[in-house]
Design a protein around this motif. Structure first.
Motif, PDB file in Angstrom:
ATOM      1  N   LEU A  66       0.820  -1.210   0.000  1.00 43.86           N
ATOM      2  CA  LEU A  66       0.000   0.000   0.000  1.00 43.86           C
ATOM      3  C   LEU A  66       0.854   1.260   0.000  1.00 43.86           C
ATOM      4  CD1 LEU A  66      -2.711  -0.956   2.655  1.00 43.86           C
ATOM      5  CD2 LEU A  66      -2.880  -1.135   0.162  1.00 43.86           C
ATOM      6  N   THR A 119      -3.404   1.678  -4.367  1.00 40.50           N
ATOM      7  CA  THR A 119      -3.198   0.231  -4.440  1.00 40.50           C
ATOM      8  C   THR A 119      -2.864  -0.138  -5.890  1.00 40.50           C
ATOM      9  OG1 THR A 119      -5.544  -0.178  -4.862  1.00 40.50           O
ATOM     10  CG2 THR A 119      -4.810  -0.188  -2.561  1.00 40.50           C
ATOM     11  N   LYS A 135      -5.320   6.492  -0.469  1.00 39.51           N
ATOM     12  CA  LYS A 135      -4.635   5.205  -0.411  1.00 39.51           C
ATOM     13  C   LYS A 135      -4.498   4.698  -1.839  1.00 39.51           C
ATOM     14  CE  LYS A 135      -5.994   2.162   2.635  1.00 39.51           C
ATOM     15  NZ  LYS A 135      -6.835   1.121   3.276  1.00 39.51           N
TER      16      LYS A 135
END
Length: 471
Positions: A222, A238, A236
């Motif tokens: 991550l 990914t 975030k």
């Protein structure tokens, strides 16, 4: 302080007496009025001066001469004199303005020349000769993480340090007093859905050149984006299929480059919270990444023993060979030169114009082990003072070594070492070059904490392959 009060003189006594007599005897009003006018005229015509008692005849004669000179000047002469004074004043102002403009022009020309040299990678400020080893009292120790520090970064204004560790936490420090300003606590494994932050070892960290965004990457694949000023979580990212091992913001932008053990480079736009593209090329895990102001980045390829320069716009790469061991860390010195460190103990200088290192120092931190079985100390971190001739390297020999790059980056000369007990996992120079920060732990940043110590320091690095095949 002294204060002087000046009393105002009242009307003369004779004036009061005459006024009273005038009220009682109005028939003498005419004569009294004439006498009063004469007396008042004589009083008002007197010259009152604080210097009148001390001035002599010579002073009075000089004053009269000046007055006569002024009266002797004709109107035309006065106009000519004032015109000359005005022209002289204009000339002085123009000369001063020209000097200031010339100075500013020189400054601008010097700045432009520096920028051109910086873009070409030829800017090299010779500062190493002025550096001195710090006294023991000047070395500060900041404690706050519960597990080894793995990475750190300094804010562009040199006021704050951000550090991350294997305890999954991130701490913001104040440089001036060494106090903790903010702590982003790490979470436990399995709490990813409800915990704001990392729940696995944080391996890399980067901050944008304007100090707005902070990016961190962890073993859970991550990338977290934070607001650097408040440590507020923003995004975030990914997409990586392995631990995120390198992060770097392109200077002057909010474009973020990330590297991973999945052997890929990804490009992100943080402003738009968007993924841009992925680049492939390395044959082994990527262990380090850095970037400058150009649309390119450099990476260290670990066990594939290559350094690569990625031209993002052209989607192409340059491949460099030179180390005998795994290349574990990399840092740009300027747009054209870089420094690397490897597990075979060597530190190398590179140019993007040559496929081999310009200079290599083997066993840069010495050797350790039993007689006949000596192994070089593993170089785990390098740092460079941007556009200068000063670089640093760290290992686990309880010292950080500073180096001077020779003219044209042709060779490396040792300057001095700084005592730092532990395994140096990260090194960073401040933008001003006034201080150097080292992230220190009891083990390398990639070593799982539960492995035995004897295996963590194994020259064959058998533990390292655990990380590679953990996915």
């Amino acid at each position: 302080m002294s204060s002087f009060f000046i009393k105002k003189k009242g009307p003369p006594k004779d004036f009061k007496k005459s006024e009273n007599s005038a009220g009682s005897k109005r028939k003498n009003d005419g004569d009294t009025g004439n006498k009063l006018k004469k007396k008042l005229n004589s009083k008002h015509n007197e010259e009152i001066s604080s210097d009148s008692e001390t001035e002599g005849p010579a002073v009075h004669r000089k004053r009269r001469a000046n007055v006569e000179e002024e009266f002797d000047e004709t109107p035309q002469e006065k106009k000519l004199r004032l015109a000359k004074l005005y022209l002289d004043q204009l000339r002085d102002e123009e000369e001063k303005k020209a000097e200031e403009e010339s100075f500013e022009t020189d400054l601008i020309a010097g700045r432009l020349q520096e920028e051109v040299l910086e873009q070409k990678g030829k800017l090299q400020r010779m500062v190493a000769k002025d550096l001195l080893p710090p006294d023991t009292s000047e070395i500060r120790l900041l404690r706050g993480h519960k597990l080894p520090v793995t990475c750190l970064v300094i804010s562009p204004d040199d006021k704050h340090i951000f550090s991350a560790a294997k305890d999954c936490s991130i701490i913001k420090w104040d440089v001036e007093n060494g106090k903790r300003l903010h702590t982003i606590a790490g979470g436990r494994k399995g709490t990813e859905d409800r915990h704001v932050g990392h729940t696995a070892h944080v391996l890399c960290i980067s901050i944008s050149s304007d100090g707005k965004y902070l990016a961190t990457g962890d073993m859970n694949k991550l990338i977290m984006i934070w607001e650097a000023a408040t440590c507020k979580h923003l995004y975030k990212f990914t997409g990586h299929r392995g631990p995120v091992s390198g992060l770097s913001f392109r200077r002057g932008t909010h474009d973020l480059y990330s590297a991973s053990h999945d052997r890929s480079i990804k490009v992100w736009n943080v402003d738009e919270n968007a993924y841009v593209e992925t680049l492939f090329g390395h044959q082994d895990v990527i262990t380090g990444l850095d970037s400058g102001s150009r649309e390119r980045c450099v990476t260290a390829g670990g066990r594939d023993r290559t350094v690569r320069v990625w031209k993002i716009a052209e989607e192409s790469q340059l491949v460099f060979h030179g180390h005998e061991g795994s290349i574990d860390c990399i840092q740009l010195i300027n747009e054209e030169h870089m420094i690397t460190g490897a597990d075979d103990g060597s530190v190398s200088l590179w140019s993007v114009n040559k496929k081999k290192p310009l200079s290599t120092v083997k066993a840069a931190h010495g050797r350790h082990g039993d007689s006949g079985l000596e192994q070089p100390y593993w170089v785990a971190a390098v740092a460079a003072l941007q556009n200068s001739d000063t670089v640093a390297s760290g290992s686990h020999n309880s010292k950080v070594q500073l180096w001077k790059c020779g003219q044209g980056f042709r060779h490396l000369e040792p300057l001095f070492s700084i005592p730092v007990p532990g395994f140096v996992n990260s090194l960073k120079f401040s933008s001003s070059g006034k201080f150097l920060v080292a992230g220190v732990g009891q083990e390398h940043r990639y070593v799982p904490s539960y492995l035995p110590v004897i295996q963590r320091y194994s020259p064959e690095r058998t533990y390292y392959h655990y990380t590679l095949i953990a996915d």
